[in-house]
Design an enzyme around this catalytic site. Structure first.
Site, PDB file in Angstrom:
ATOM      1  N   PRO A 183      -9.037  -5.260  -6.579  1.00  0.00           N
ATOM      2  CA  PRO A 183      -9.166  -6.726  -6.515  1.00  0.00           C
ATOM      3  C   PRO A 183      -9.305  -7.208  -5.080  1.00  0.00           C
ATOM      4  O   PRO A 183      -9.159  -6.434  -4.125  1.00  0.00           O
ATOM      5  CB  PRO A 183      -7.832  -7.196  -7.102  1.00  0.00           C
ATOM      6  CG  PRO A 183      -6.857  -6.121  -6.724  1.00  0.00           C
ATOM      7  CD  PRO A 183      -7.645  -4.818  -6.725  1.00  0.00           C
TER       8      PRO A 183
ATOM      9  N   GLU B 232     -22.975  -8.670  -9.140  1.00  0.00           N
ATOM     10  CA  GLU B 232     -22.874 -10.081  -9.563  1.00  0.00           C
ATOM     11  C   GLU B 232     -22.523 -10.864  -8.314  1.00  0.00           C
ATOM     12  O   GLU B 232     -21.378 -10.828  -7.859  1.00  0.00           O
ATOM     13  CB  GLU B 232     -21.759 -10.241 -10.611  1.00  0.00           C
ATOM     14  CG  GLU B 232     -22.052  -9.577 -11.939  1.00  0.00           C
ATOM     15  CD  GLU B 232     -23.064 -10.354 -12.767  1.00  0.00           C
ATOM     16  OE1 GLU B 232     -23.361 -11.521 -12.449  1.00  0.00           O
ATOM     17  OE2 GLU B 232     -23.562  -9.779 -13.743  1.00  0.00           O
TER      18      GLU B 232
ATOM     19  N   CYS C 176     -19.027 -18.978  -9.253  1.00  0.00           N
ATOM     20  CA  CYS C 176     -20.381 -18.561  -8.909  1.00  0.00           C
ATOM     21  C   CYS C 176     -21.399 -19.451  -9.597  1.00  0.00           C
ATOM     22  O   CYS C 176     -22.423 -19.806  -9.029  1.00  0.00           O
ATOM     23  CB  CYS C 176     -20.590 -17.093  -9.274  1.00  0.00           C
ATOM     24  SG  CYS C 176     -20.174 -16.699 -10.975  1.00  0.00           S
TER      25      CYS C 176
HETATM   26  P1  NAD Z   1     -16.430 -10.803  -1.014  1.00  0.00           P
HETATM   27  O1  NAD Z   1     -17.789 -10.240  -1.091  1.00  0.00           O
HETATM   28  O2  NAD Z   1     -15.885 -11.192   0.291  1.00  0.00           O
HETATM   29  O3  NAD Z   1     -15.354  -9.806  -1.639  1.00  0.00           O
HETATM   30  C1  NAD Z   1     -15.487  -9.296  -2.950  1.00  0.00           C
HETATM   31  C2  NAD Z   1     -14.734  -7.987  -3.051  1.00  0.00           C
HETATM   32  O4  NAD Z   1     -15.377  -7.003  -2.238  1.00  0.00           O
HETATM   33  C3  NAD Z   1     -13.286  -8.049  -2.557  1.00  0.00           C
HETATM   34  O5  NAD Z   1     -12.498  -7.259  -3.419  1.00  0.00           O
HETATM   35  C4  NAD Z   1     -13.395  -7.419  -1.177  1.00  0.00           C
HETATM   36  O6  NAD Z   1     -12.184  -6.884  -0.709  1.00  0.00           O
HETATM   37  C5  NAD Z   1     -14.412  -6.340  -1.433  1.00  0.00           C
HETATM   38  N1  NAD Z   1     -15.089  -5.818  -0.238  1.00  0.00           N
HETATM   39  C6  NAD Z   1     -15.200  -6.390   0.979  1.00  0.00           C
HETATM   40  N2  NAD Z   1     -15.929  -5.596   1.792  1.00  0.00           N
HETATM   41  C7  NAD Z   1     -16.287  -4.507   1.089  1.00  0.00           C
HETATM   42  C8  NAD Z   1     -17.053  -3.355   1.362  1.00  0.00           C
HETATM   43  N3  NAD Z   1     -17.603  -3.150   2.551  1.00  0.00           N
HETATM   44  N4  NAD Z   1     -17.240  -2.455   0.381  1.00  0.00           N
HETATM   45  C9  NAD Z   1     -16.720  -2.657  -0.848  1.00  0.00           C
HETATM   46  N5  NAD Z   1     -15.970  -3.739  -1.170  1.00  0.00           N
HETATM   47  C10 NAD Z   1     -15.759  -4.650  -0.222  1.00  0.00           C
HETATM   48  O7  NAD Z   1     -16.453 -12.043  -2.021  1.00  0.00           O
HETATM   49  P2  NAD Z   1     -15.305 -13.124  -2.261  1.00  0.00           P
HETATM   50  O8  NAD Z   1     -15.270 -14.033  -1.069  1.00  0.00           O
HETATM   51  O9  NAD Z   1     -14.058 -12.447  -2.704  1.00  0.00           O
HETATM   52  O10 NAD Z   1     -15.891 -13.904  -3.526  1.00  0.00           O
HETATM   53  C11 NAD Z   1     -16.701 -15.023  -3.449  1.00  0.00           C
HETATM   54  C12 NAD Z   1     -18.142 -14.663  -3.758  1.00  0.00           C
HETATM   55  O11 NAD Z   1     -18.217 -14.017  -5.028  1.00  0.00           O
HETATM   56  C13 NAD Z   1     -19.022 -15.874  -3.870  1.00  0.00           C
HETATM   57  O12 NAD Z   1     -20.248 -15.644  -3.215  1.00  0.00           O
HETATM   58  C14 NAD Z   1     -19.261 -16.012  -5.366  1.00  0.00           C
HETATM   59  O13 NAD Z   1     -20.435 -16.696  -5.726  1.00  0.00           O
HETATM   60  C15 NAD Z   1     -19.291 -14.584  -5.765  1.00  0.00           C
HETATM   61  N6  NAD Z   1     -19.067 -14.463  -7.209  1.00  0.00           N
HETATM   62  C16 NAD Z   1     -20.095 -14.074  -8.021  1.00  0.00           C
HETATM   63  C17 NAD Z   1     -19.914 -14.018  -9.394  1.00  0.00           C
HETATM   64  C18 NAD Z   1     -21.025 -13.604 -10.326  1.00  0.00           C
HETATM   65  O14 NAD Z   1     -20.726 -13.254 -11.462  1.00  0.00           O
HETATM   66  N7  NAD Z   1     -22.278 -13.607  -9.917  1.00  0.00           N
HETATM   67  C19 NAD Z   1     -18.677 -14.326  -9.927  1.00  0.00           C
HETATM   68  C20 NAD Z   1     -17.666 -14.734  -9.073  1.00  0.00           C
HETATM   69  C21 NAD Z   1     -17.864 -14.783  -7.713  1.00  0.00           C
END
Ligand code: NAD
Length: 466
Positions: free
Chosen positions: A167, A239, A273
């Protein structure tokens, strides 16, 4: 209470921890373990070991999924309370998220996975069979930590995969509590949960024994995930972010559409999103619709997730709070006006009230990029073709909506918009049977329904000469 990771059927601590912040106070309220690289390896190794037995018995997997649904429902208040504390959403919405997520477990438990028969005659039988991939990674963001995780777990487990979930560090605790709840239901190693930030995510996505990455999060991270998948051709589902346009047609009645548009833009404090993130309004409806939306903004109760009567909580974290604030301030410097809101609440926590920004236009960051928060730009249009062109002029393509009193016309316009989902007179109506995902940079692949299941499988043709 201390929260522990789930590795190979056991709850485990880590030597290092990270603070989890309560967005309603901006103060730390709990600690979360930070997985080491060795613990990530242990979780993946456990998932690999558990795979051969887990893939064998589909009936047993369906039973487990149903038990997961029941166990989540039984602990919905505990899970919801923790989710509200760490995410910021109201308790009612948090409990609703837990119940909604449990329905995905139950729905996938009942899904028909019979092979597709392409030919079955005196000569041959040709079947298309779906086979699991192996150990898969499920990486989730902070806006809907529980339901977005179950969108992945339920189909992945049904298909016979084993999972290592990670998460967001902003909202890790509800996932860890879920791990504790499911620990004695799911066989050891089949479901593992590790916590930490980008390093832990990268350790998982680069791991050679992970066969698929199912990722929900931002576009920049999604691109990094895809790069790290390339070296050994891991499968990916991404996503990613959205910048959903909503187009109001000149025949709409502002009084009829304002409430639906308001909640589609501001639900979960806009941290969705598939929220409406830019609103295209015809000249003739501009003033009455802005006034109707402003009235909604003024009447909604903003407060801490656990405060009585709260409808919209704070933004989840300081970075998001700063982003929303900056985008609104920059739009105003660039000629936009604030019809309502526009200033943080003067109380601790990341509270930014629902804000309507008029005189917005393409070229402003608030219009072109994803604000992911409580600010909605309103863009006037004179010509519908031009509004559709602007809606499509984006590297996002998650979803969109058209609002009108003429449903047939609404559907015709909705078909012109390039997005994974287009709605008429509604927005963000996610159906468990419908594929969810984006065009362009909003993602690759689809979740939910049979598409979500198929994303966790390889296709095998079994062709028999009789
Ligand atoms: P984020 O990309 O910062 O983080 C998402 C996850 O990725 C976190 O668990 C984070 O710790 C992990 N992460 C970070 N760097 C990583 C790496 N190098 N390798 C692998 N994992 C890594 O996103 P956020 O700020 O947590 O969420 C917000 C974004 O999510 C928004 O852009 C939103 O639109 C998007 N979102 C999309 C959907 C969809 O279904 N399309 C749904 C919900 C949120």
């Amino acid at each position: 209470m201390s929260y522990r990771m789930l590795i190979d059927g056991a709850l485990v601590d880590a030597t290092a921890t990270d603070d989890v912040i309560n967005p309603a106070t901006a103060e730390p309220f709990e600690k979360c373990p930070r997985a080491t690289a060795e613990q990530v390896d242990q979780a993946v190794a456990a998932a690999v070991r558990a795979f051969p037995a887990w893939r064998k018995d589909e009936a047993a997997r369906r039973r487990v999924l149903n038990e997961c649904a029941t166990a989540m429902q039984a602990r919905a208040t505990d899970l919801g309370t923790l989710l509200s504390q760490e995410q910021g959403k109201s308790l009612e919405q948090a409990i609703g998220e837990v119940f909604g997520a449990s329905m995905w477990f139950a729905g996938y438990a009942a899904m028909d996975t019979a092979p597709e028969i392409l030919q079955d005659d005196d000569d041959k039988r040709i079947q298309v069979i779906r086979k699991p991939l192996g150990a898969v990674a499920a990486i989730t963001p902070w806006n809907y930590p529980i339901i977005l995780l179950i969108f992945k777990l339920a189909p992945a487990l049904l298909a016979g995969n084993t999972v290592v979930a990670k998460p967001s560090p902003f909202t890790p605790l509800s996932t860890l509590l879920l791990g504790e709840i499911l620990k004695d239901i799911v066989p050891a190693g089949v479901l593992n949960m590790v916590t930490g930030g980008a390093h832990v995510g990268a350790a998982l996505t680069e791991h050679p024994d992970i066969r698929k990455i199912s990722f929900t999060g931002g576009i920049p991270t999604g691109k990094r995930v895809m790069e790290s998948a390339a070296s050994d051709l891991k499968r990916v589902t991404l996503e990613l972010g959205g910048n959903d346009p909503a187009i109001v047609l000149e025949d709409a009645n502002p009084a009829d559409v304002a409430e639906g548009i308001f909640w589609a833009a501001f639900q979960n404090s806009g941290q969705l999103c598939m929220a409406i993130k830019r609103l295209y309004v015809p000249e003739n409806l501009h003033d009455p619709l802005v006034e109707a939306l402003a009235e909604q903004c003024r009447s909604v109760k903003v407060g801490g997730g656990l405060e009585e009567g709260t409808q919209l909580g704070p933004l989840n974290n300081k970075a998001q709070f700063d982003t929303v604030r900056r985008m609104v301030d920059d739009a105003v410097k660039d000629g936009a006006s604030v019809a309502v809101g526009g200033e943080p609440l003067s109380r601790p926590g990341y509270f930014y009230p629902p804000t309507l920004v008029t005189k917005a236009r393409g070229g402003m960051e608030l219009v072109d990029e994803e604000q992911f928060g409580t600010a909605l730009p309103v863009i006037r249009y004179r010509n519908l073709d031009d509004a559709v062109r602007q809606a499509n002029d984006s590297h996002y393509g998650l979803s969109a909506s058209v609002w009108t009193s003429d449903v047939a016309r609404g559907e015709a316009i909705a078909r012109e918009i390039d997005a994974g989902t287009t709605w008429v007179n509604q927005h963000f109506d996610v159906n468990p049977l419908a594929p969810m995902g984006g065009f362009r940079w909003s993602g690759i692949g689809r979740e939910n329904g049979r598409w979500g299941y198929e994303g966790f499988t390889e296709v095998q043709v079994l062709s028999t000469k009789k």
